[in-house]
Design a protein around this motif. Structure first.
Motif, PDB file in Angstrom:
ATOM      1  N   GLY A 137      29.705  38.479  42.296  1.00 43.67           N
ATOM      2  CA  GLY A 137      28.753  39.292  41.569  1.00 43.67           C
ATOM      3  C   GLY A 137      29.051  39.255  40.093  1.00 43.67           C
ATOM      4  N   THR A 138      28.261  40.006  39.334  1.00 42.24           N
ATOM      5  CA  THR A 138      28.449  40.065  37.893  1.00 42.24           C
ATOM      6  C   THR A 138      29.089  41.393  37.505  1.00 42.24           C
ATOM      7  OG1 THR A 138      26.303  41.078  37.389  1.00 42.24           O
ATOM      8  CG2 THR A 138      26.369  38.667  37.613  1.00 42.24           C
ATOM      9  N   ILE A 139      29.745  41.396  36.359  1.00 42.24           N
ATOM     10  CA  ILE A 139      30.410  42.615  35.909  1.00 42.24           C
ATOM     11  C   ILE A 139      29.404  43.627  35.368  1.00 42.24           C
ATOM     12  CG2 ILE A 139      32.551  41.387  35.466  1.00 42.24           C
ATOM     13  CD1 ILE A 139      31.949  41.452  32.499  1.00 42.24           C
ATOM     14  N   GLU A 140      28.155  43.217  35.205  1.00 36.88           N
ATOM     15  CA  GLU A 140      27.103  44.153  34.786  1.00 36.88           C
ATOM     16  C   GLU A 140      26.471  44.872  35.978  1.00 36.88           C
ATOM     17  OE1 GLU A 140      27.497  40.758  31.920  1.00 36.88           O
ATOM     18  OE2 GLU A 140      27.027  40.855  34.072  1.00 36.88           O
ATOM     19  N   ALA A 141      26.771  44.444  37.195  1.00 38.65           N
ATOM     20  CA  ALA A 141      26.236  45.058  38.417  1.00 38.65           C
ATOM     21  C   ALA A 141      27.301  44.932  39.505  1.00 38.65           C
ATOM     22  CB  ALA A 141      24.934  44.388  38.842  1.00 38.65           C
ATOM     23  N   ILE A 142      28.314  45.761  39.438  1.00 33.63           N
ATOM     24  CA  ILE A 142      29.485  45.639  40.311  1.00 33.63           C
ATOM     25  C   ILE A 142      29.108  46.000  41.745  1.00 33.63           C
ATOM     26  CG2 ILE A 142      31.815  46.498  40.747  1.00 33.63           C
ATOM     27  CD1 ILE A 142      31.986  47.117  37.712  1.00 33.63           C
ATOM     28  N   VAL A 152      42.627  48.720  42.837  1.00 38.28           N
ATOM     29  CA  VAL A 152      42.436  48.092  41.533  1.00 38.28           C
ATOM     30  C   VAL A 152      41.270  47.113  41.611  1.00 38.28           C
ATOM     31  CG1 VAL A 152      43.559  46.793  39.670  1.00 38.28           C
ATOM     32  CG2 VAL A 152      44.931  48.220  41.209  1.00 38.28           C
ATOM     33  N   LEU A 153      40.476  47.057  40.557  1.00 43.46           N
ATOM     34  CA  LEU A 153      39.389  46.085  40.448  1.00 43.46           C
ATOM     35  C   LEU A 153      39.590  45.246  39.196  1.00 43.46           C
ATOM     36  CD1 LEU A 153      36.553  44.867  41.022  1.00 43.46           C
ATOM     37  CD2 LEU A 153      35.593  46.815  39.758  1.00 43.46           C
ATOM     38  N   ASP A 154      39.591  43.925  39.372  1.00 42.34           N
ATOM     39  CA  ASP A 154      39.706  42.986  38.248  1.00 42.34           C
ATOM     40  C   ASP A 154      38.332  42.393  37.968  1.00 42.34           C
ATOM     41  OD1 ASP A 154      40.541  41.199  36.302  1.00 42.34           O
ATOM     42  OD2 ASP A 154      41.353  39.752  37.742  1.00 42.34           O
ATOM     43  N   LEU A 155      37.786  42.671  36.781  1.00 42.39           N
ATOM     44  CA  LEU A 155      36.489  42.142  36.385  1.00 42.39           C
ATOM     45  C   LEU A 155      36.651  40.711  35.874  1.00 42.39           C
ATOM     46  CD1 LEU A 155      35.034  45.190  34.409  1.00 42.39           C
ATOM     47  CD2 LEU A 155      34.771  44.654  36.847  1.00 42.39           C
ATOM     48  N   GLY A 156      35.953  39.779  36.494  1.00 44.64           N
ATOM     49  CA  GLY A 156      36.080  38.373  36.106  1.00 44.64           C
ATOM     50  C   GLY A 156      37.419  37.824  36.542  1.00 44.64           C
ATOM     51  N   SER A 157      37.663  37.807  37.846  1.00 45.47           N
ATOM     52  CA  SER A 157      39.011  37.567  38.365  1.00 45.47           C
ATOM     53  C   SER A 157      39.433  36.108  38.352  1.00 45.47           C
ATOM     54  CB  SER A 157      39.120  38.123  39.788  1.00 45.47           C
ATOM     55  OG  SER A 157      38.034  37.697  40.590  1.00 45.47           O
ATOM     56  N   GLY A 158      38.510  35.167  38.132  1.00 45.25           N
ATOM     57  CA  GLY A 158      38.894  33.765  37.998  1.00 45.25           C
ATOM     58  C   GLY A 158      39.690  33.253  39.182  1.00 45.25           C
ATOM     59  N   GLY A 159      40.790  32.563  38.881  1.00 45.56           N
ATOM     60  CA  GLY A 159      41.630  32.000  39.927  1.00 45.56           C
ATOM     61  C   GLY A 159      42.509  33.002  40.643  1.00 45.56           C
ATOM     62  N   VAL A 214      40.531  49.897  36.699  1.00 47.50           N
ATOM     63  CA  VAL A 214      39.796  48.662  36.423  1.00 47.50           C
ATOM     64  C   VAL A 214      40.567  47.888  35.362  1.00 47.50           C
ATOM     65  CG1 VAL A 214      37.695  47.650  35.469  1.00 47.50           C
ATOM     66  CG2 VAL A 214      37.536  49.566  37.061  1.00 47.50           C
ATOM     67  N   ILE A 215      40.825  46.616  35.660  1.00 46.33           N
ATOM     68  CA  ILE A 215      41.475  45.736  34.703  1.00 46.33           C
ATOM     69  C   ILE A 215      40.539  44.567  34.401  1.00 46.33           C
ATOM     70  CG2 ILE A 215      43.789  46.382  35.488  1.00 46.33           C
ATOM     71  CD1 ILE A 215      43.931  43.644  36.917  1.00 46.33           C
ATOM     72  N   SER A 216      40.823  43.841  33.357  1.00 45.10           N
ATOM     73  CA  SER A 216      40.053  42.654  33.005  1.00 45.10           C
ATOM     74  C   SER A 216      40.841  41.893  31.957  1.00 45.10           C
ATOM     75  CB  SER A 216      38.669  43.031  32.469  1.00 45.10           C
ATOM     76  OG  SER A 216      37.888  41.886  32.224  1.00 45.10           O
ATOM     77  N   ASN A 217      40.697  40.569  31.980  1.00 47.80           N
ATOM     78  CA  ASN A 217      41.488  39.740  31.078  1.00 47.80           C
ATOM     79  C   ASN A 217      40.578  38.824  30.272  1.00 47.80           C
ATOM     80  OD1 ASN A 217      43.526  38.413  29.758  1.00 47.80           O
ATOM     81  ND2 ASN A 217      44.639  37.797  31.602  1.00 47.80           N
ATOM     82  N   CYS A 218      40.149  39.308  29.116  1.00 50.01           N
ATOM     83  CA  CYS A 218      39.367  38.495  28.189  1.00 50.01           C
ATOM     84  C   CYS A 218      38.045  38.048  28.808  1.00 50.01           C
ATOM     85  CB  CYS A 218      40.178  37.285  27.733  1.00 50.01           C
ATOM     86  SG  CYS A 218      39.715  36.660  26.108  1.00 50.01           S
ATOM     87  N   VAL A 219      37.364  38.983  29.493  1.00 52.46           N
ATOM     88  CA  VAL A 219      36.102  38.680  30.163  1.00 52.46           C
ATOM     89  C   VAL A 219      34.961  39.547  29.641  1.00 52.46           C
ATOM     90  CG1 VAL A 219      34.900  38.785  32.391  1.00 52.46           C
ATOM     91  CG2 VAL A 219      37.190  37.801  32.262  1.00 52.46           C
ATOM     92  N   ILE A 220      35.235  40.818  29.355  1.00 52.47           N
ATOM     93  CA  ILE A 220      34.159  41.708  28.905  1.00 52.47           C
ATOM     94  C   ILE A 220      33.500  41.159  27.650  1.00 52.47           C
ATOM     95  CG2 ILE A 220      33.639  44.028  28.046  1.00 52.47           C
ATOM     96  CD1 ILE A 220      35.826  45.075  29.921  1.00 52.47           C
TER      97      ILE A 220
END
Length: 254
Positions: A135-140, A81-88, A150-156
């Motif tokens: 890194g950035t979610i525009e260049a993983i 699993v990949l979390d985009l913008g994983s924060g804490g 791929v998951i993400s929580n209010c980041v895209i």
């Protein structure tokens, strides 16, 4: 990238760096870290009590998302699993528990302070099947066909180049892989200017795509079976939504 886009990205980075510092240094009370201040449409209250109780308090306190993507991604034992913008790290740690010791959860974030907080939280949780990437979610920074989900929580919605995010997400997913993200989505009738009036860019509102734009962006990247389901309103005409899509099993790069 344009100067305006660079400035927006830096504004986002500073906001999330400050949130991490608040949790790690300035947000501790007698009973543990205080959550970063957000309204009732965002943050740790969107997770079940048993999920919050199973994680380090700092991971919960740093939650700034608009949903609970791990609850909708239907994660299975052994998946990557990949979390985009994983924060804490809250969604990475929950994902790691769901996929088990034979699976793996990656977290991607551009903010040094959040990455440091996430690594500390993973150590406190005793999670051994996690890896955090800068890194950035525009260049993983992962090879193609690397992950199952791929998951993400209010980041895209915060990205200044959403077509790049969709293309990169498609690239790193294996054929047959899927996305299950929470994001802010606007009614189709709202213009970009009207969206901007409902909140600042960093507050997740102004950068949101409409339902039609979101669907078109995912399909242009090559995704199929796109569904966008609103869950609750976060501003007039703006919704937290569950977004699902699939990379076809025989997918080539679009």
């Amino acid at each position: 990238m344009s100067e305006q886009s660079t400035d927006l990205r830096e504004t986002v980075r500073r906001r999330y760096a400050a949130a991490a510092v608040q949790v790690t240094e300035g947000g501790t009370a007698c009973c543990g870290p205080q959550p970063v201040e957000v309204d009732e449409n965002f943050g740790s209250t969107l997770y079940a009590t048993e999920e919050r109780d199973a994680l380090p308090a700092e991971a919960v306190a740093a939650s700034l998302g608009c949903g609970n993507p791990t609850a909708v991604a239907e994660l299975r034992d052994g998946e990557r699993v990949l979390d985009l913008g994983s924060g804490g790290g809250i969604d990475v740690l929950l994902s790691a528990r769901r996929v088990g010791p034979t699976g793996k959860a990656y977290g991607l974030d551009m903010t040094e302070e959040m990455l440091a907080l996430a690594l500390a939280n993973a150590a406190k949780a005793g999670a051994t099947n996690v890896e955090f990437l800068k890194g950035t979610i525009e260049a993983i920074p992962l090879p193609a066909d690397t992950v199952d989900v791929v998951i993400s929580n209010c980041v895209i919605n915060l990205s200044v180049d959403k077509p790049a995010v969709f293309a990169e997400t498609f690239r790193v997913l294996r054929p047959g892989g899927r996305i299950g993200v929470s994001d802010v989505v606007a009614d189709d009738a709202l213009t970009p200017g009207q969206r901007a009036l409902r909140g600042d860019y960093v507050g997740c509102i102004a950068g949101a795509l409409s339902f039609a734009e979101y669907r078109a962006g995912l399909e242009a990247a090559g995704f199929t079976d796109v569904s966008i389901t609103p869950t609750h309103q976060v501003a007039d005409g703006m919704h937290s939504a569950i977004v699902r899509a699939v990379k076809p099993s025989a997918a080539g790069q679009p």
